[in-house]
Structures are given as C-alpha cells and as structure tokens.
Motif scaffolding. Sequence first.
Motif, PDB file in Angstrom:
ATOM      1  N   GLU A  67       0.833  -1.202   0.000  1.00 54.76           N
ATOM      2  CA  GLU A  67       0.000   0.000   0.000  1.00 54.76           C
ATOM      3  C   GLU A  67       0.869   1.255   0.000  1.00 54.76           C
ATOM      4  O   GLU A  67       0.573   2.239  -0.699  1.00 54.76           O
ATOM      5  CB  GLU A  67      -0.924  -0.010   1.220  1.00 54.76           C
ATOM      6  CG  GLU A  67      -1.778   1.246   1.377  1.00 54.76           C
ATOM      7  CD  GLU A  67      -2.697   1.524   0.198  1.00 54.76           C
ATOM      8  OE1 GLU A  67      -3.066   2.700   0.009  1.00 54.76           O
ATOM      9  OE2 GLU A  67      -3.024   0.571  -0.554  1.00 54.76           O
ATOM     10  N   ARG A  68       1.951   1.223   0.767  1.00 54.39           N
ATOM     11  CA  ARG A  68       2.856   2.376   0.768  1.00 54.39           C
ATOM     12  C   ARG A  68       3.501   2.558  -0.609  1.00 54.39           C
ATOM     13  O   ARG A  68       3.646   3.686  -1.090  1.00 54.39           O
ATOM     14  CB  ARG A  68       3.941   2.196   1.834  1.00 54.39           C
ATOM     15  CG  ARG A  68       4.848   3.413   1.930  1.00 54.39           C
ATOM     16  CD  ARG A  68       5.868   3.322   3.030  1.00 54.39           C
ATOM     17  NE  ARG A  68       6.820   4.414   2.942  1.00 54.39           N
ATOM     18  CZ  ARG A  68       7.950   4.461   3.634  1.00 54.39           C
ATOM     19  NH1 ARG A  68       8.257   3.505   4.481  1.00 54.39           N
ATOM     20  NH2 ARG A  68       8.777   5.478   3.491  1.00 54.39           N
ATOM     21  N   MET A  69       3.873   1.451  -1.239  1.00 49.26           N
ATOM     22  CA  MET A  69       4.463   1.522  -2.570  1.00 49.26           C
ATOM     23  C   MET A  69       3.458   2.093  -3.564  1.00 49.26           C
ATOM     24  O   MET A  69       3.800   2.918  -4.408  1.00 49.26           O
ATOM     25  CB  MET A  69       4.935   0.131  -3.006  1.00 49.26           C
ATOM     26  CG  MET A  69       6.122  -0.374  -2.195  1.00 49.26           C
ATOM     27  SD  MET A  69       6.472  -2.136  -2.463  1.00 49.26           S
ATOM     28  CE  MET A  69       7.047  -2.110  -4.158  1.00 49.26           C
ATOM     29  N   ARG A  70       2.191   1.672  -3.445  1.00 47.25           N
ATOM     30  CA  ARG A  70       1.150   2.179  -4.335  1.00 47.25           C
ATOM     31  C   ARG A  70       0.958   3.675  -4.137  1.00 47.25           C
ATOM     32  O   ARG A  70       0.890   4.445  -5.102  1.00 47.25           O
ATOM     33  CB  ARG A  70      -0.170   1.444  -4.064  1.00 47.25           C
ATOM     34  CG  ARG A  70      -1.306   1.824  -5.030  1.00 47.25           C
ATOM     35  CD  ARG A  70      -2.644   1.321  -4.551  1.00 47.25           C
ATOM     36  NE  ARG A  70      -3.064   2.008  -3.335  1.00 47.25           N
ATOM     37  CZ  ARG A  70      -3.590   3.239  -3.314  1.00 47.25           C
ATOM     38  NH1 ARG A  70      -3.740   3.927  -4.438  1.00 47.25           N
ATOM     39  NH2 ARG A  70      -3.959   3.776  -2.183  1.00 47.25           N
ATOM     40  N   THR A  71       0.896   4.100  -2.871  1.00 48.69           N
ATOM     41  CA  THR A  71       0.677   5.515  -2.547  1.00 48.69           C
ATOM     42  C   THR A  71       1.804   6.392  -3.096  1.00 48.69           C
ATOM     43  O   THR A  71       1.558   7.483  -3.620  1.00 48.69           O
ATOM     44  CB  THR A  71       0.585   5.706  -1.020  1.00 48.69           C
ATOM     45  OG1 THR A  71      -0.485   4.897  -0.521  1.00 48.69           O
ATOM     46  CG2 THR A  71       0.326   7.159  -0.665  1.00 48.69           C
ATOM     47  N   GLU A  72       3.039   5.909  -2.970  1.00 48.38           N
ATOM     48  CA  GLU A  72       4.188   6.713  -3.401  1.00 48.38           C
ATOM     49  C   GLU A  72       4.670   6.385  -4.813  1.00 48.38           C
ATOM     50  O   GLU A  72       5.703   6.869  -5.259  1.00 48.38           O
ATOM     51  CB  GLU A  72       5.330   6.551  -2.389  1.00 48.38           C
ATOM     52  CG  GLU A  72       4.932   7.003  -0.984  1.00 48.38           C
ATOM     53  CD  GLU A  72       6.119   7.263  -0.088  1.00 48.38           C
ATOM     54  OE1 GLU A  72       7.184   7.667  -0.599  1.00 48.38           O
ATOM     55  OE2 GLU A  72       5.985   7.048   1.133  1.00 48.38           O
ATOM     56  N   LYS A  73       3.886   5.517  -5.496  1.00 48.62           N
ATOM     57  CA  LYS A  73       4.173   5.159  -6.890  1.00 48.62           C
ATOM     58  C   LYS A  73       5.576   4.573  -7.065  1.00 48.62           C
ATOM     59  O   LYS A  73       6.318   4.924  -7.982  1.00 48.62           O
ATOM     60  CB  LYS A  73       3.977   6.367  -7.811  1.00 48.62           C
ATOM     61  CG  LYS A  73       2.542   6.868  -7.861  1.00 48.62           C
ATOM     62  CD  LYS A  73       2.397   8.045  -8.811  1.00 48.62           C
ATOM     63  CE  LYS A  73       0.939   8.427  -9.011  1.00 48.62           C
ATOM     64  NZ  LYS A  73       0.249   8.818  -7.774  1.00 48.62           N
ATOM     65  N   VAL A  74       5.937   3.684  -6.156  1.00 41.39           N
ATOM     66  CA  VAL A  74       7.212   2.965  -6.234  1.00 41.39           C
ATOM     67  C   VAL A  74       6.895   1.513  -6.598  1.00 41.39           C
ATOM     68  O   VAL A  74       6.095   0.863  -5.923  1.00 41.39           O
ATOM     69  CB  VAL A  74       7.971   3.015  -4.885  1.00 41.39           C
ATOM     70  CG1 VAL A  74       9.239   2.179  -4.943  1.00 41.39           C
ATOM     71  CG2 VAL A  74       8.320   4.463  -4.543  1.00 41.39           C
ATOM     72  N   LEU A  75       7.498   1.021  -7.664  1.00 45.54           N
ATOM     73  CA  LEU A  75       7.124  -0.296  -8.182  1.00 45.54           C
ATOM     74  C   LEU A  75       8.006  -1.434  -7.685  1.00 45.54           C
ATOM     75  O   LEU A  75       7.710  -2.598  -7.930  1.00 45.54           O
ATOM     76  CB  LEU A  75       7.142  -0.271  -9.722  1.00 45.54           C
ATOM     77  CG  LEU A  75       6.159   0.702 -10.373  1.00 45.54           C
ATOM     78  CD1 LEU A  75       6.317   0.674 -11.886  1.00 45.54           C
ATOM     79  CD2 LEU A  75       4.728   0.374  -9.982  1.00 45.54           C
ATOM     80  N   ARG A  76       9.102  -1.098  -7.001  1.00 47.47           N
ATOM     81  CA  ARG A  76       9.998  -2.153  -6.524  1.00 47.47           C
ATOM     82  C   ARG A  76      10.243  -2.043  -5.030  1.00 47.47           C
ATOM     83  O   ARG A  76      10.387  -0.941  -4.501  1.00 47.47           O
ATOM     84  CB  ARG A  76      11.341  -2.088  -7.268  1.00 47.47           C
ATOM     85  CG  ARG A  76      11.243  -2.566  -8.701  1.00 47.47           C
ATOM     86  CD  ARG A  76      12.609  -2.834  -9.272  1.00 47.47           C
ATOM     87  NE  ARG A  76      13.211  -1.639  -9.811  1.00 47.47           N
ATOM     88  CZ  ARG A  76      14.394  -1.620 -10.403  1.00 47.47           C
ATOM     89  NH1 ARG A  76      15.108  -2.726 -10.487  1.00 47.47           N
ATOM     90  NH2 ARG A  76      14.894  -0.504 -10.895  1.00 47.47           N
ATOM     91  N   GLY A  77      10.295  -3.195  -4.380  1.00 52.19           N
ATOM     92  CA  GLY A  77      10.525  -3.179  -2.950  1.00 52.19           C
ATOM     93  C   GLY A  77      11.242  -4.427  -2.477  1.00 52.19           C
ATOM     94  O   GLY A  77      11.138  -5.495  -3.099  1.00 52.19           O
ATOM     95  N   ILE A  78      11.984  -4.288  -1.395  1.00 50.01           N
ATOM     96  CA  ILE A  78      12.679  -5.411  -0.756  1.00 50.01           C
ATOM     97  C   ILE A  78      12.258  -5.439   0.710  1.00 50.01           C
ATOM     98  O   ILE A  78      12.254  -4.402   1.375  1.00 50.01           O
ATOM     99  CB  ILE A  78      14.210  -5.251  -0.844  1.00 50.01           C
ATOM    100  CG1 ILE A  78      14.685  -5.367  -2.299  1.00 50.01           C
ATOM    101  CG2 ILE A  78      14.921  -6.307   0.020  1.00 50.01           C
ATOM    102  CD1 ILE A  78      16.161  -5.031  -2.485  1.00 50.01           C
TER     103      ILE A  78
END
Length: 204
Positions: free
Chosen positions: A86-97
Amino acid sequence: MSDEENSKLFRIWKTTLEMLKDRGFLVLESELNMHMTEFLVKFGENFKREDLDMSKTKEDDLNDRIFVFFPNEPKLTVKIAKRYAERMRTEKVLRGIIVAKEAPTPIAKRAVEDLSQRYYLEVFLDAELLVNVNKHSLVPTHAVLTNEEKQALLKRYTVKETQLPRMQYGDPIAKYLGIRRGQVVRITRDSETAGKYITYRFVV
C-alpha cells in the motif's frame, strides 16, 4: 536490543546498501564506509528495525525508485506485506525489498507472489544478508544484459534464449542482483590461459 543484535543488523544494513549499489542505485560513499560507532550515532543505540527503512533511486533514472523495509515483527505476515504494498502504491514505487528476521508464513509467501504481479517485491532473510555473496573470491562477475544486448547476443550466435545454459531464479547471486526470469546474464571469469572467460546464462 543487545550489542550482538546491533552488530548483526549493522552487517545486514551494510550488505543491503552494497547490494543496492551493485544493482545500480545511488548509495553514498559515506554510507558504504560507515563504521559501527557512526551507525549507532545515526540510528541511536535503541533503534528499531523499521528505523533502517530506506528509499533509493537508480543512478541513470531518478524516477526509478526502490523501497527497502525492515519489519519490526519477527515473521513476515500477509498484513505486513499488504502494508508495504500500500505504501508503494501511494508513493508510486514499483519495486521493494523486505528484509525479514524469519521466513514468511506459507500464506504470506503466496501473498507476496500475488502482490509481485503489480509490484516487484523481494524477500530476503537476515541470514542471507549477513555476508555479501558478490564479494566472495569464488564468485565471478555477473552482469545482466539489456534487452538490446540480449537480442544482439542471440542474433550473433543464432540461438534462442532457451538454448542458452540456464541459471535458476533462486540462485544466491541471481537473487542478490535482483535478476528476473527471462533475463540473460553475462558471467566473466578469470582464466589463466585466456585472461577472461565469458559465458552466458538464461535465468529460469
């Protein structure tokens, strides 16, 4: 948190930064060269794992960002994975570890796989980042080919990608470099006779 746990998390944090640097993300030299005492000054002696969360951008594309999460909870659950997505969606970040203390529950593992259809989400355990596998003397240099380099290679040797020798997606060095299925990797080894010996692997 004990001194031993602080020391362990410092090593994990440093390896994570080295991994991001090797993937082409902007990492400060001051971070890479930081000593344990400086680390404790930066985060405090009673820091929480989540204090280590970070965001980095690609060196060649400042719009290409990645999040790294260090959950406080010992085991990765569906709730935690969805919170990060959800945080990635909100900040429009497509990659996460996600760097987790323990292996995710089977349900959480499936949830991460489902979320990875929209966000490229990777999970590393603490134990996998205590040592930098890319610095091991027996590990040759790996480099992911761009799509253009991949097509040029296949044309030069008149082969299909599936005819190349294979590398497993879960191979430690493939995971470290964030290599995805379908990509081709150039592996450069030192050779006593040829100087450099180059091979290619198709990641499956």
